[in-house]
Design a protein around this motif. Structure first.
Motif, short mmCIF file in Angstrom:
data_model
loop_
_atom_site.label_atom_id
_atom_site.label_comp_id
_atom_site.label_asym_id
_atom_site.label_seq_id
_atom_site.Cartn_x
_atom_site.Cartn_y
_atom_site.Cartn_z
N ALA A 68 9.20 10.07 -15.78
CA ALA A 68 8.39 8.94 -16.23
C ALA A 68 9.09 7.61 -15.90
O ALA A 68 8.46 6.68 -15.40
N ALA A 69 10.39 7.54 -16.14
CA ALA A 69 11.14 6.32 -15.84
C ALA A 69 11.19 6.08 -14.34
O ALA A 69 11.07 4.94 -13.88
N GLY A 70 11.34 7.15 -13.56
CA GLY A 70 11.35 7.02 -12.10
C GLY A 70 10.01 6.50 -11.57
O GLY A 70 9.97 5.63 -10.69
N ALA A 71 8.92 7.03 -12.12
CA ALA A 71 7.60 6.54 -11.73
C ALA A 71 7.46 5.07 -12.11
O ALA A 71 6.94 4.25 -11.33
N GLY A 72 7.94 4.71 -13.29
CA GLY A 72 7.90 3.32 -13.72
C GLY A 72 8.72 2.42 -12.80
O GLY A 72 8.28 1.31 -12.46
N LEU A 73 9.89 2.88 -12.40
CA LEU A 73 10.73 2.10 -11.49
C LEU A 73 10.00 1.84 -10.18
O LEU A 73 9.99 0.71 -9.69
N LEU A 74 9.37 2.86 -9.63
CA LEU A 74 8.61 2.68 -8.38
C LEU A 74 7.44 1.72 -8.58
O LEU A 74 7.16 0.90 -7.71
N ALA B 161 0.83 -1.21 0.00
CA ALA B 161 0.00 0.00 0.00
C ALA B 161 0.87 1.26 0.00
O ALA B 161 0.60 2.22 -0.73
N LEU B 162 1.91 1.24 0.82
CA LEU B 162 2.82 2.39 0.87
C LEU B 162 3.52 2.60 -0.47
O LEU B 162 3.55 3.72 -1.00
N MET B 163 4.05 1.53 -1.03
CA MET B 163 4.78 1.66 -2.30
C MET B 163 3.87 2.10 -3.43
O MET B 163 4.26 2.94 -4.26
N LEU B 164 2.66 1.56 -3.48
CA LEU B 164 1.73 1.95 -4.53
C LEU B 164 1.36 3.42 -4.41
O LEU B 164 1.32 4.15 -5.40
N THR B 165 1.14 3.89 -3.20
CA THR B 165 0.78 5.29 -2.98
C THR B 165 1.93 6.21 -3.39
O THR B 165 1.71 7.23 -4.06
N ILE B 166 3.15 5.85 -3.02
CA ILE B 166 4.31 6.66 -3.41
C ILE B 166 4.49 6.63 -4.93
O ILE B 166 4.78 7.66 -5.55
N ALA B 167 4.32 5.46 -5.54
CA ALA B 167 4.45 5.35 -6.99
C ALA B 167 3.39 6.19 -7.70
O ALA B 167 3.69 6.82 -8.72
N LEU B 168 2.18 6.22 -7.17
CA LEU B 168 1.14 7.05 -7.79
C LEU B 168 1.46 8.53 -7.66
O LEU B 168 1.17 9.31 -8.58
N CYS B 169 2.08 8.93 -6.55
CA CYS B 169 2.56 10.32 -6.43
C CYS B 169 3.57 10.62 -7.53
O CYS B 169 3.54 11.69 -8.15
N ALA B 170 4.47 9.67 -7.78
CA ALA B 170 5.48 9.86 -8.82
C ALA B 170 4.84 9.95 -10.20
O ALA B 170 5.29 10.72 -11.05
N VAL B 171 3.76 9.19 -10.44
CA VAL B 171 3.05 9.26 -11.72
C VAL B 171 2.43 10.64 -11.89
O VAL B 171 2.53 11.25 -12.96
N VAL B 172 1.81 11.16 -10.84
CA VAL B 172 1.20 12.50 -10.91
C VAL B 172 2.28 13.53 -11.20
O VAL B 172 2.10 14.42 -12.05
N LEU B 173 3.41 13.44 -10.52
CA LEU B 173 4.51 14.39 -10.75
C LEU B 173 5.07 14.24 -12.16
O LEU B 173 5.47 15.24 -12.78
N ALA B 174 5.11 13.02 -12.67
CA ALA B 174 5.59 12.80 -14.05
C ALA B 174 4.64 13.43 -15.06
O ALA B 174 5.08 13.91 -16.11
N LEU B 175 3.37 13.44 -14.75
CA LEU B 175 2.41 14.09 -15.66
C LEU B 175 2.49 15.61 -15.57
O LEU B 175 2.19 16.31 -16.53
#
Length: 191
Positions: free
Chosen positions: A83-89, A61-75
């Motif tokens: 984008a690659a960082g969000a994908g890595l997470l 749950a923690l990792m998914l939430t952080i990864a979704l934050c990275a996706v929003v920031l990538a957008l």
């Protein structure tokens, strides 16, 4: 096995999900929804319950939430690195929770389509590919290893159908232990 040293980690992952949920909702909708999301996570009974079990849900749950934050920031800042960082997470999240395998792929497609619509096909495909590459960095080596051991192609785990059954078996409360308790008498009678 009971590993008491893991319980503080379970608690830490679950607790860290509260500010992560705030950050995600804040990025998407602002401070008031951020507070509402943090409160919802803080009092979410399944997340509280799994703190006492040795399961991957709190970390997932923690990792998914952080990864979704990275996706929003990538957008927001559309660079290939973000984008690659969000994908890595997202890829690391899949290694923790294999049942989320489709989520990163859908998000990469969503990012590509969103950027394509606003910035053009070339840019959309480039950022989607960067996100997909980020996803593959942690998952591909594992998939190659697991496939070689299994002797057949395995994306991340071969336990998808059984995990789905365990998670959706209502009398067992969605846990393996609950499922075993509920079906123990029937299995004993049959075998």
């Amino acid at each position: 096995w009971d590993v008491p040293s893991a319980y503080p980690l379970q608690w830490a992952f679950g607790t860290a999900t509260i500010p992560a949920a705030f950050a995600l909702a804040y990025l998407v909708a602002g401070p008031v929804p951020g507070l509402a999301a943090a409160a919802a996570i803080a009092f979410y009974p399944p997340l509280i319950d799994v703190t006492g079990d040795l399961l991957t849900e709190p970390l997932g749950a923690l990792m998914l939430t952080i990864a979704l934050c990275a996706v929003v920031l990538a957008l927001r800042r559309r660079t290939w690195r973000r984008a690659a960082g969000a994908g890595l997470l997202l890829g690391l999240t899949v290694l923790v929770r294999a049942d989320l395998l489709a989520v990163p792929l859908l998000l990469a497609a969503l990012v590509a389509a969103t950027v394509w619509r606003s910035d053009g096909r070339r840019r959309g495909l480039a950022l989607g590919a960067a996100m997909l590459a980020g996803i593959l960095v942690p998952t591909l080596p594992w998939s190659i290893y697991v496939s070689s051991v299994a002797g057949k192609p395995v994306p991340v785990s071969s336990g998808g159908a059984s995990n789905l059954f365990v998670g959706t078996y209502t009398p067992g409360g969605g846990s393996m232990f609950g499922l075993k308790r509920e079906l123990a008498a029937e299995v004993g009678e049959r075998y």
